[in-house]
Structures are given as C-alpha cells and as structure tokens.
Design a protein around this motif. Structure first.
Motif, PDB file in Angstrom:
ATOM      1  N   CYS A 166       0.837  -1.207   0.000  1.00 42.15           N
ATOM      2  CA  CYS A 166       0.000   0.000   0.000  1.00 42.15           C
ATOM      3  C   CYS A 166       0.870   1.255   0.000  1.00 42.15           C
ATOM      4  N   ALA A 167       2.013   1.181   0.671  1.00 40.59           N
ATOM      5  CA  ALA A 167       2.903   2.334   0.736  1.00 40.59           C
ATOM      6  C   ALA A 167       3.613   2.576  -0.587  1.00 40.59           C
ATOM      7  N   GLU A 168       4.038   1.499  -1.248  1.00 40.01           N
ATOM      8  CA  GLU A 168       4.855   1.641  -2.445  1.00 40.01           C
ATOM      9  C   GLU A 168       4.023   1.749  -3.725  1.00 40.01           C
ATOM     10  N   GLN A 169       2.975   0.912  -3.827  1.00 40.82           N
ATOM     11  CA  GLN A 169       2.160   0.886  -5.044  1.00 40.82           C
ATOM     12  C   GLN A 169       0.688   0.719  -4.665  1.00 40.82           C
ATOM     13  N   PRO A 170       0.025   1.778  -4.211  1.00 44.53           N
ATOM     14  CA  PRO A 170      -1.359   1.640  -3.739  1.00 44.53           C
ATOM     15  C   PRO A 170      -2.316   1.147  -4.815  1.00 44.53           C
ATOM     16  N   THR A 171      -2.126   1.582  -6.055  1.00 46.22           N
ATOM     17  CA  THR A 171      -3.020   1.134  -7.127  1.00 46.22           C
ATOM     18  C   THR A 171      -2.865  -0.360  -7.367  1.00 46.22           C
ATOM     19  N   ALA A 172      -1.621  -0.820  -7.432  1.00 47.58           N
ATOM     20  CA  ALA A 172      -1.369  -2.248  -7.616  1.00 47.58           C
ATOM     21  C   ALA A 172      -1.895  -3.048  -6.428  1.00 47.58           C
ATOM     22  N   ALA A 173      -1.781  -2.480  -5.229  1.00 50.79           N
ATOM     23  CA  ALA A 173      -2.282  -3.172  -4.041  1.00 50.79           C
ATOM     24  C   ALA A 173      -3.795  -3.380  -4.139  1.00 50.79           C
ATOM     25  N   ARG A 174      -4.501  -2.363  -4.607  1.00 48.76           N
ATOM     26  CA  ARG A 174      -5.953  -2.510  -4.777  1.00 48.76           C
ATOM     27  C   ARG A 174      -6.274  -3.579  -5.805  1.00 48.76           C
ATOM     28  N   LEU A 175      -5.507  -3.632  -6.880  1.00 42.52           N
ATOM     29  CA  LEU A 175      -5.780  -4.589  -7.954  1.00 42.52           C
ATOM     30  C   LEU A 175      -5.621  -6.039  -7.504  1.00 42.52           C
ATOM     31  N   VAL A 176      -4.758  -6.272  -6.521  1.00 45.81           N
ATOM     32  CA  VAL A 176      -4.573  -7.648  -6.033  1.00 45.81           C
ATOM     33  C   VAL A 176      -5.434  -7.931  -4.808  1.00 45.81           C
ATOM     34  N   GLY A 177      -6.351  -7.020  -4.490  1.00 44.86           N
ATOM     35  CA  GLY A 177      -7.332  -7.282  -3.447  1.00 44.86           C
ATOM     36  C   GLY A 177      -6.982  -6.800  -2.060  1.00 44.86           C
TER      37      GLY A 177
END
Length: 289
Positions: free
Chosen positions: A169-180
């Motif tokens: 979430c700190a480094e790549q919040p968009t990617a974190a959302r995409l993986v649930g």
C-alpha cells in the motif's frame, strides 16, 4: 570523557523514545499520507493510564497491557471517525483533522487527570556506575525495549503477510488494490501500530520524563522531526533520526545551554526542509517502508 559518555547515554535514552514516536508517524504516513499530529498524545495518554492503573494496585504487566490496549483502541476509533470517512485525503487536511483530535485528547486528559505532571513507578532493576558514568535501570529498559520493538517492527514489515500488504500500500497503492488489498483496512492497521508504538514510548518514558496532559506536544513534534530525518517513509531512518536528535539535544544542553535543548529539534527540521527535504538519513533502497 565521563561527562561526554554521560551525555551520550542520556541522549540515547531520550532519543529511543523519539524513535518509537517517529515509527508511529512512519507507520501511518507511508500507508495513507496522513501526518498524525496526535501521535504524541498517544504517548501521554498511555503514561497517565499506566499511572492510574498502578495507583489502583495492578501489577506492572497488567498495567502495560491496559495502557497499550487503551491507546490502541483510541487510535482505531480515531481512524474510523476522522480519517476513514474522508474520500480525498490530503496532507493539509490530515494535519487539520489530527490536530483537532490532538486538542480533544489533551482536553480530555486535563479534565480527567488535572494539570499536574506525574511519573510512573520505575521498572525493576538497579542503577549502575560504569567508568564513572551513572546508568539508570530505567534507561536500560528504554534502550532494551526500543531495540526489541525496532527488530519486531522490521520483522513484521519484512516477514508477515500483513506487513507486506502495508508495504504494498505504501509503495504501489493502485497495484495493491488490484490484487485485493483493502487500503481502508491497511490504514486502520497502520493507526493501530502507531497507537501501540506511541503507548510503549509513553509507558517507558514516564518514570524519567513524567506524563502530563500537555507532555505529548513536545514529544510528538520531536518524533515528527526524527521521522522527517528519515524522509517520513523509512523505519531505519526514523530510528536513526530519533537517536541522532536525542544525542544532539543532550550535547547542546550539556556543552552550550540547557535552555536551547528544545530548540535543537526545530533547527534540525528547518535545516532538513531547506537542504534535503527528502530526508537526511533515508536510504536509497528504502522505498516505502
């Protein structure tokens, strides 16, 4: 030489308290870009709760659990009521919101415990004198527990699934959302961690530095400066920043003027913001946490 070592020890012990407070700032900011100005109040509240619990006859382990648990609950409620409802959080808005919470907590502590500062009963152990340097048992407790907590925090972020989710979430919040990964849950967990760290700092520091309704203000500001030295995103930077700040304060108080102790943090903050706003002690590889 003995005087220098005495100052270094005193600076390291107070710096360890700053480091714990700084870790709370880092835990929250990296996940949600929130500058939590109530972090110092977490420490003050924990100290006052612990003092009341000791007065009620509870043993030290129960006192620590009660103080930490109380602050963790307060931190979680704070996040749910003031941070979670905001859809578009900005750093300025977070400062305004958390400043309001800080003021509310100070007013509540003043109402409940009054204006007089109090000190928690020192933890067990005997004071020592080594090479002419007086070593208080409580200082050893502060340094030892801070070292254990620092290792535990590093292990949590590096080895556990929840810690890796917070790093994502700190480094790549968009990617974190995409993986649930739920950003909202991550934000709540970050506040819980910040509350825990602040509470540990408050309980450890209370026997030496005392707890009062307004004691969290200076501690929070100095913890923020320590976190800023690490760029507000580095666990190692926050720890190093806290220790460096504590030692600098002690040396200035010992060799220049004790009245300038509190000014050190703000001089350092101005210097960092002007010279290297990304953080002096931040490591190049420390993206996120």
């Amino acid at each position: 030489m003995a005087d220098l070592l005495q100052l270094l020890l005193a600076g390291a012990s107070v710096g360890a308290v700053y480091a714990l407070t700084a870790l709370g700032f880092v835990a929250v900011y990296t996940v949600s870009q929130v500058v939590n100005l109530a972090q110092g109040e977490f420490a003050a509240l924990a100290g006052l709760v612990a003092i009341s619990a000791v007065g009620g006859g509870l043993p030290l382990p129960a006192v620590v659990v009660l103080a930490v648990g109380t602050v963790v609950i307060v931190a979680a409620v704070m996040q749910r009521l003031t941070i979670a409802p905001v859809k578009r959080m900005t750093t300025l808005l977070s400062i305004i919101l958390t400043l309001g919470v800080s003021t509310t907590l100070k007013a509540a502590m003043l109402l409940i415990w009054g204006a007089e500062g109090r000190g928690l009963t020192p933890f067990g152990g005997h004071d020592l004198t080594v090479a002419g340097v007086s070593v208080q048992a409580q200082q050893l407790w502060i340094l030892g527990v801070t070292a254990v907590v620092a290792v535990a925090v590093g292990w949590f972020y590096e080895r556990t699934l929840a810690g890796k989710a917070l790093r994502a979430c700190a480094e790549q919040p968009t990617a974190a959302r995409l993986v649930g990964i739920s950003i909202a849950r991550a934000s709540l967990l970050s506040f819980v961690i910040a509350g825990l760290l602040g509470a540990v700092a408050g309980v450890l520091a209370s026997p030496i530095y005392f707890s009062a309704w307004d004691s969290g203000l200076a501690l929070g500001l100095k913890g923020f400066v320590a976190a800023t030295l690490g760029g507000l995103t580095s666990v190692r930077g926050a720890i190093a920043g806290g220790l460096v700040l504590g030692v600098l304060e002690s040396l200035v108080a010992g060799y220049v003027d004790s009245g300038l102790r509190d000014a050190v943090a703000f001089v350092v903050l101005i210097a960092v913001l002007v010279i290297r706003p990304g953080g002096v002690l931040r490591q190049r590889a420390a993206a996120g946490i």
